[in-house]
Design a protein around this motif. Structure first.
Motif, PDB file in Angstrom:
ATOM      1  N   ARG A  74      -7.882  11.004  -4.494  1.00 45.69           N
ATOM      2  CA  ARG A  74      -6.839  11.477  -5.410  1.00 45.69           C
ATOM      3  C   ARG A  74      -5.630  10.541  -5.426  1.00 45.69           C
ATOM      4  O   ARG A  74      -4.871  10.524  -6.397  1.00 45.69           O
ATOM      5  CB  ARG A  74      -6.391  12.889  -5.009  1.00 45.69           C
ATOM      6  CG  ARG A  74      -7.389  13.986  -5.333  1.00 45.69           C
ATOM      7  CD  ARG A  74      -6.776  15.369  -5.131  1.00 45.69           C
ATOM      8  NE  ARG A  74      -6.450  15.623  -3.719  1.00 45.69           N
ATOM      9  CZ  ARG A  74      -7.274  16.216  -2.871  1.00 45.69           C
ATOM     10  NH1 ARG A  74      -8.490  16.616  -3.279  1.00 45.69           N
ATOM     11  NH2 ARG A  74      -6.924  16.425  -1.616  1.00 45.69           N
ATOM     12  N   SER A  75      -5.459   9.771  -4.354  1.00 47.31           N
ATOM     13  CA  SER A  75      -4.255   8.962  -4.200  1.00 47.31           C
ATOM     14  C   SER A  75      -4.398   7.534  -4.710  1.00 47.31           C
ATOM     15  O   SER A  75      -3.391   6.879  -4.980  1.00 47.31           O
ATOM     16  CB  SER A  75      -3.849   8.908  -2.719  1.00 47.31           C
ATOM     17  OG  SER A  75      -3.594  10.198  -2.219  1.00 47.31           O
ATOM     18  N   PHE A  76      -5.627   7.035  -4.809  1.00 47.55           N
ATOM     19  CA  PHE A  76      -5.837   5.644  -5.179  1.00 47.55           C
ATOM     20  C   PHE A  76      -6.828   5.533  -6.335  1.00 47.55           C
ATOM     21  O   PHE A  76      -7.747   6.362  -6.451  1.00 47.55           O
ATOM     22  CB  PHE A  76      -6.374   4.853  -3.980  1.00 47.55           C
ATOM     23  CG  PHE A  76      -5.402   4.747  -2.837  1.00 47.55           C
ATOM     24  CD1 PHE A  76      -4.492   3.708  -2.776  1.00 47.55           C
ATOM     25  CD2 PHE A  76      -5.403   5.692  -1.814  1.00 47.55           C
ATOM     26  CE1 PHE A  76      -3.599   3.599  -1.721  1.00 47.55           C
ATOM     27  CE2 PHE A  76      -4.514   5.597  -0.752  1.00 47.55           C
ATOM     28  CZ  PHE A  76      -3.604   4.545  -0.710  1.00 47.55           C
ATOM     29  N   PRO A  77      -6.685   4.499  -7.158  1.00 46.20           N
ATOM     30  CA  PRO A  77      -7.635   4.304  -8.258  1.00 46.20           C
ATOM     31  C   PRO A  77      -9.062   4.049  -7.788  1.00 46.20           C
ATOM     32  O   PRO A  77     -10.021   4.360  -8.491  1.00 46.20           O
ATOM     33  CB  PRO A  77      -7.079   3.075  -8.991  1.00 46.20           C
ATOM     34  CG  PRO A  77      -5.648   2.999  -8.605  1.00 46.20           C
ATOM     35  CD  PRO A  77      -5.584   3.533  -7.203  1.00 46.20           C
ATOM     36  N   SER A  78      -9.210   3.442  -6.609  1.00 48.91           N
ATOM     37  CA  SER A  78     -10.539   3.140  -6.086  1.00 48.91           C
ATOM     38  C   SER A  78     -10.489   3.103  -4.572  1.00 48.91           C
ATOM     39  O   SER A  78      -9.423   2.913  -3.974  1.00 48.91           O
ATOM     40  CB  SER A  78     -11.041   1.792  -6.610  1.00 48.91           C
ATOM     41  OG  SER A  78     -10.274   0.729  -6.058  1.00 48.91           O
ATOM     42  N   ARG A  79     -11.645   3.255  -3.957  1.00 50.00           N
ATOM     43  CA  ARG A  79     -11.696   3.163  -2.493  1.00 50.00           C
ATOM     44  C   ARG A  79     -11.470   1.738  -2.021  1.00 50.00           C
ATOM     45  O   ARG A  79     -10.954   1.520  -0.919  1.00 50.00           O
ATOM     46  CB  ARG A  79     -13.032   3.704  -1.979  1.00 50.00           C
ATOM     47  CG  ARG A  79     -13.134   5.219  -2.115  1.00 50.00           C
ATOM     48  CD  ARG A  79     -14.328   5.799  -1.395  1.00 50.00           C
ATOM     49  NE  ARG A  79     -14.328   7.264  -1.491  1.00 50.00           N
ATOM     50  CZ  ARG A  79     -15.239   8.048  -0.937  1.00 50.00           C
ATOM     51  NH1 ARG A  79     -16.241   7.513  -0.238  1.00 50.00           N
ATOM     52  NH2 ARG A  79     -15.148   9.360  -1.074  1.00 50.00           N
ATOM     53  N   ALA A  80     -11.842   0.754  -2.856  1.00 47.67           N
ATOM     54  CA  ALA A  80     -11.581  -0.633  -2.481  1.00 47.67           C
ATOM     55  C   ALA A  80     -10.079  -0.881  -2.369  1.00 47.67           C
ATOM     56  O   ALA A  80      -9.602  -1.544  -1.442  1.00 47.67           O
ATOM     57  CB  ALA A  80     -12.207  -1.581  -3.494  1.00 47.67           C
ATOM     58  N   GLU A  81      -9.300  -0.330  -3.309  1.00 47.53           N
ATOM     59  CA  GLU A  81      -7.854  -0.500  -3.252  1.00 47.53           C
ATOM     60  C   GLU A  81      -7.274   0.259  -2.062  1.00 47.53           C
ATOM     61  O   GLU A  81      -6.374  -0.230  -1.377  1.00 47.53           O
ATOM     62  CB  GLU A  81      -7.215  -0.018  -4.553  1.00 47.53           C
ATOM     63  CG  GLU A  81      -5.721  -0.312  -4.639  1.00 47.53           C
ATOM     64  CD  GLU A  81      -5.143  -0.043  -6.008  1.00 47.53           C
ATOM     65  OE1 GLU A  81      -3.934   0.212  -6.095  1.00 47.53           O
ATOM     66  OE2 GLU A  81      -5.910  -0.096  -6.996  1.00 47.53           O
ATOM     67  N   ALA A  82      -7.798   1.435  -1.807  1.00 54.48           N
ATOM     68  CA  ALA A  82      -7.350   2.196  -0.635  1.00 54.48           C
ATOM     69  C   ALA A  82      -7.666   1.432   0.647  1.00 54.48           C
ATOM     70  O   ALA A  82      -6.856   1.395   1.590  1.00 54.48           O
ATOM     71  CB  ALA A  82      -8.006   3.566  -0.618  1.00 54.48           C
ATOM     72  N   SER A  83      -8.838   0.813   0.702  1.00 58.52           N
ATOM     73  CA  SER A  83      -9.227   0.036   1.872  1.00 58.52           C
ATOM     74  C   SER A  83      -8.248  -1.100   2.116  1.00 58.52           C
ATOM     75  O   SER A  83      -7.841  -1.355   3.250  1.00 58.52           O
ATOM     76  CB  SER A  83     -10.645  -0.522   1.689  1.00 58.52           C
ATOM     77  OG  SER A  83     -11.002  -1.362   2.763  1.00 58.52           O
ATOM     78  N   GLN A  84      -7.839  -1.773   1.045  1.00 57.94           N
ATOM     79  CA  GLN A  84      -6.876  -2.858   1.186  1.00 57.94           C
ATOM     80  C   GLN A  84      -5.544  -2.341   1.717  1.00 57.94           C
ATOM     81  O   GLN A  84      -4.897  -2.964   2.566  1.00 57.94           O
ATOM     82  CB  GLN A  84      -6.663  -3.559  -0.161  1.00 57.94           C
ATOM     83  CG  GLN A  84      -5.778  -4.786  -0.084  1.00 57.94           C
ATOM     84  CD  GLN A  84      -6.399  -5.881   0.773  1.00 57.94           C
ATOM     85  OE1 GLN A  84      -7.470  -6.403   0.445  1.00 57.94           O
ATOM     86  NE2 GLN A  84      -5.742  -6.232   1.861  1.00 57.94           N
ATOM     87  N   PHE A  85      -5.134  -1.181   1.225  1.00 58.11           N
ATOM     88  CA  PHE A  85      -3.895  -0.563   1.691  1.00 58.11           C
ATOM     89  C   PHE A  85      -3.949  -0.311   3.198  1.00 58.11           C
ATOM     90  O   PHE A  85      -3.028  -0.674   3.941  1.00 58.11           O
ATOM     91  CB  PHE A  85      -3.662   0.742   0.941  1.00 58.11           C
ATOM     92  CG  PHE A  85      -2.501   1.559   1.463  1.00 58.11           C
ATOM     93  CD1 PHE A  85      -1.217   1.321   1.022  1.00 58.11           C
ATOM     94  CD2 PHE A  85      -2.701   2.569   2.405  1.00 58.11           C
ATOM     95  CE1 PHE A  85      -0.144   2.067   1.509  1.00 58.11           C
ATOM     96  CE2 PHE A  85      -1.643   3.319   2.894  1.00 58.11           C
ATOM     97  CZ  PHE A  85      -0.354   3.064   2.434  1.00 58.11           C
ATOM     98  N   PHE A  86      -5.022   0.308   3.666  1.00 58.10           N
ATOM     99  CA  PHE A  86      -5.088   0.686   5.080  1.00 58.10           C
ATOM    100  C   PHE A  86      -5.298  -0.526   5.988  1.00 58.10           C
ATOM    101  O   PHE A  86      -4.806  -0.543   7.125  1.00 58.10           O
ATOM    102  CB  PHE A  86      -6.169   1.746   5.303  1.00 58.10           C
ATOM    103  CG  PHE A  86      -5.793   3.090   4.758  1.00 58.10           C
ATOM    104  CD1 PHE A  86      -4.757   3.823   5.321  1.00 58.10           C
ATOM    105  CD2 PHE A  86      -6.444   3.620   3.653  1.00 58.10           C
ATOM    106  CE1 PHE A  86      -4.381   5.054   4.810  1.00 58.10           C
ATOM    107  CE2 PHE A  86      -6.072   4.855   3.130  1.00 58.10           C
ATOM    108  CZ  PHE A  86      -5.039   5.572   3.705  1.00 58.10           C
ATOM    109  N   SER A  87      -6.008  -1.545   5.518  1.00 53.35           N
ATOM    110  CA  SER A  87      -6.136  -2.744   6.354  1.00 53.35           C
ATOM    111  C   SER A  87      -4.798  -3.470   6.461  1.00 53.35           C
ATOM    112  O   SER A  87      -4.449  -4.005   7.519  1.00 53.35           O
ATOM    113  CB  SER A  87      -7.222  -3.680   5.808  1.00 53.35           C
ATOM    114  OG  SER A  87      -6.919  -4.139   4.506  1.00 53.35           O
ATOM    115  N   THR A  88      -4.031  -3.456   5.375  1.00 51.46           N
ATOM    116  CA  THR A  88      -2.701  -4.041   5.420  1.00 51.46           C
ATOM    117  C   THR A  88      -1.823  -3.295   6.420  1.00 51.46           C
ATOM    118  O   THR A  88      -1.089  -3.896   7.221  1.00 51.46           O
ATOM    119  CB  THR A  88      -2.049  -4.008   4.025  1.00 51.46           C
ATOM    120  OG1 THR A  88      -2.838  -4.767   3.121  1.00 51.46           O
ATOM    121  CG2 THR A  88      -0.645  -4.596   4.058  1.00 51.46           C
ATOM    122  N   LYS A  89      -1.902  -1.971   6.390  1.00 47.22           N
ATOM    123  CA  LYS A  89      -1.157  -1.179   7.372  1.00 47.22           C
ATOM    124  C   LYS A  89      -1.623  -1.504   8.784  1.00 47.22           C
ATOM    125  O   LYS A  89      -0.816  -1.532   9.723  1.00 47.22           O
ATOM    126  CB  LYS A  89      -1.335   0.310   7.087  1.00 47.22           C
ATOM    127  CG  LYS A  89      -0.764   0.781   5.757  1.00 47.22           C
ATOM    128  CD  LYS A  89       0.739   0.574   5.671  1.00 47.22           C
ATOM    129  CE  LYS A  89       1.508   1.514   6.567  1.00 47.22           C
ATOM    130  NZ  LYS A  89       2.985   1.349   6.386  1.00 47.22           N
TER     131      LYS A  89
END
Length: 247
Positions: A74-89
């Protein structure tokens, strides 16, 4: 002799600014959607072990849990983009000396997108910090290269750790392997200053001193911060800088 090891600085220097920039954008996106990143996923030792201790991607998603996955969707357009967010964190938490929280973020990033190379790199940094056997670190890098074979960061890291092994073994095959990774890194991203500096280190050990200077200057022209002044000092003892920039 130049001795360098797989360090946080080595692994992060090529990608950190890009990752932090991505984190800023993705954090803003998450805030616009008014969804908070989960504080933790899974439970027990598995959530802190690299790639959930050998779980498959499907098993990793089961460990994350359907509720967390639904919240992320619900929070991100795609899981790939979410993955990038969490790896950056994850990298941010590493810099803040919070390895357990970083591990949780890297594992979540990997569960969301096993083709994201950054969780593999992040865990390689963590293992190196813990002085894990170099073979374990390289195994993670090879897993990353299996899904992202032209990722310059992974190739640089692989060249670095194999060069370190060569320093210990003095085996020609190790130096040849390191040279292959370094060359692949340059081909993957000719604008990556760290790729050129890594190639310079390998060429130094190959006793190709003119080639090492050439690689140093190419890296220098791209990013001065990539310079390894210990390497430059040792190289000057073998061959003065043909361009006269380092005296």
């Amino acid at each position: 002799m130049v001795f360098f090891s797989l360090s946080t600085r080595t692994l992060l220097s090529a990608a950190l600014l890009t990752l932090l920039s991505a984190a800023t954008c993705l954090t803003a996106h998450a805030q616009r959607n008014k969804k908070n990143a989960p504080a933790a996923v899974a439970s027990g030792p598995a959530r802190l072990a690299p790639l959930y201790g050998g779980a498959s991607p499907a098993q990793a998603q089961a460990l994350v849990g359907p509720a967390v996955l639904a919240d992320i969707d619900r929070s991100f357009p795609s899981r790939a983009e979410a993955s990038q967010f969490f790896s950056t964190k994850g990298f941010q938490y590493l810099l803040e000396n919070q390895p357990d929280t970083a591990a949780i973020r890297f594992n979540l990033a990997w569960a969301l997108d096993a083709k994201n190379p950054d969780p593999y790199r992040g865990f390689a940094v963590m293992l190196s910090q813990r002085q894990a056997p170099p073979a374990d670190v390289q195994a993670l890098l090879l897993q990353g290269l299996a899904v992202a074979p032209t990722n310059a960061g992974l190739l640089i890291d692989a060249a670095t750790i194999v060069t370190e092994r060569y320093i210990q073994t003095k085996k020609k095959k190790d130096l040849t392997e390191a040279a292959s990774y370094a060359q692949r890194a340059v081909l993957a991203d000719a604008n990556n200053a760290n790729a050129w500096q890594t190639q310079a280190r390998v060429r130094y050990y190959q006793e190709d001193y003119a080639g090492a200077w050439e690689a140093i200057h190419k890296g220098q022209n791209l990013n001065m911060s990539s310079l390894d002044f210990t390497l430059i000092s040792d190289l000057k003892d073998k061959l003065p800088d043909p361009e006269g920039k380092f005296r």
